[in-house]
Write an enzyme that holds these catalytic residues in place. Structure first.
Site, mmCIF file in Angstrom:
data_model
loop_
_atom_site.group_PDB
_atom_site.id
_atom_site.type_symbol
_atom_site.label_atom_id
_atom_site.label_comp_id
_atom_site.label_asym_id
_atom_site.label_seq_id
_atom_site.Cartn_x
_atom_site.Cartn_y
_atom_site.Cartn_z
ATOM 1 N N GLY A 10 -9.159 -0.501 11.882
ATOM 2 C CA GLY A 10 -9.785 0.362 10.888
ATOM 3 C C GLY A 10 -11.244 0.001 10.641
ATOM 4 O O GLY A 10 -11.773 -0.950 11.208
ATOM 5 N N THR A 101 -9.077 -0.312 -4.485
ATOM 6 C CA THR A 101 -9.823 0.941 -4.575
ATOM 7 C C THR A 101 -10.132 1.342 -6.011
ATOM 8 O O THR A 101 -9.456 0.897 -6.946
ATOM 9 C CB THR A 101 -8.995 2.061 -3.911
ATOM 10 N N TYR A 126 -1.152 7.182 -3.846
ATOM 11 C CA TYR A 126 -1.943 6.189 -3.120
ATOM 12 C C TYR A 126 -2.540 5.173 -4.086
ATOM 13 O O TYR A 126 -2.429 3.958 -3.892
ATOM 14 C CB TYR A 126 -3.050 6.882 -2.320
ATOM 15 N N LYS A 130 -1.805 1.059 -4.402
ATOM 16 C CA LYS A 130 -2.856 0.048 -4.260
ATOM 17 C C LYS A 130 -2.898 -0.859 -5.485
ATOM 18 O O LYS A 130 -3.121 -2.070 -5.365
ATOM 19 C CB LYS A 130 -4.218 0.714 -4.041
#
Length: 281
Positions: A10, A101, A126, A130
């Protein structure tokens, strides 16, 4: 120092391993082909085999909209996989750095940049996973590093900048959301700061975006201007562009945690974008 980096395929993992190597730090980058994060035995075996002093966990399920449908898979990767890595660290006495995030915040109840200690209230699956990953690390390890980033772009993998460059060559008109605010963040710069934090031994939670702030609309116009693409960009609201996952209106992250600990804040995102476009060339 001997560092195991997950998610090397990534954007972030790629630049982390490159920076570690540049700094002369022994490291190994791994990805899904090496072992399955959701398989506890596989995680423990891989960590034990390499015996790192530190693990930098960049791998994650990041398909924000798809996560609303694939909730179980997203949870297994972002929560269970993170917990397994933290437990493997605890077993061999290694330290862990976890990347999170701005989505851990609600994204709308505050106009100023988010501080590390502000209340957490993720608005999509999501973001929830996280945040649960953060908790898994903190509950498992007495000492750890958590770095929150936003609006990421890097050489390896897909991102908003690459998408705009592609679309800008295909079309002469685009509509882009103009009421979501944040700081685009270059993985090259994040990697440099992350390695500094790792070597410092100053455990804690940090926000590490590039300096400055913008909207997706203004960022798109800046990308086209720097790339020399003549594209007319029309602003639209979030309400005009519905998505499966709710998006934050305010993704701005305060860097007080970073500067208070004696680290230098990252360069302005405009400077980062110019360097990134040259890297892509």
């Amino acid at each position: 120092m001997k560092v195991l980096v997950t998610g090397v395929a990534g954007q972030l993992g790629y630049d982390i391993t490159a920076r570690l190597t540049k700094n002369g730090i022994e490291n190994k980058g791994v990805d899904i082909a090496d072992f399955d994060l959701t398989d506890k035995d596989a995680v423990f075996a891989a960590v034990a085999a390499y015996a790192p002093t530190h693990i930098v966990h960049c791998a994650a399920y990041t398909a924000v909209d798809k996560a609303e449908e694939e909730r179980e898979l997203c949870t297994r990767v972002n929560v269970d996989g993170t917990r397994f890595l933290a437990q493997a660290c605890a077993e061999i006495g290694a330290e862990m750095m976890y990347f999170s995030t701005d989505y851990v915040f609600d994204g709308f109840s505050k106009a100023d940049p988010w501080e590390v200690g502000d209340p957490k209230s993720p608005q999509n699956h999501y973001g929830m996973t996280k945040y649960m990953g953060e908790l898994a690390v903190q509950e498992t390890l007495e000492h750890c590093y958590i770095l929150r980033i936003s609006w990421v772009f890097g050489k390896n993998g897909g991102n908003f900048v690459k998408t705009m460059l592609r679309l800008g060559k295909e079309r002469d008109h685009l509509t882009v959301v103009s009421d979501q605010h944040g700081a685009p963040t270059y993985t090259y710069d994040v990697a440099k700061t992350a390695c500094e934090i790792l070597r410092s031994g100053k455990h804690g939670v940090y926000h590490t975006p590039n300096a400055g702030e913008t909207t997706w609309y203004e960022f798109a116009k800046e990308i086209f201007a720097l790339a020399g693409l003549e594209v007319t960009v029309t602003p639209v609201t979030t309400a005009d562009y519905p998505t499966a996952a709710k998006r934050p209106m305010n993704s701005r992250l305060s860097v007080h945690s970073l500067t208070d600990a004696g680290f230098t804040s990252l360069p302005h995102y405009s400077d980062a974008l110019q360097r990134y476009l040259k890297e892509l060339e």
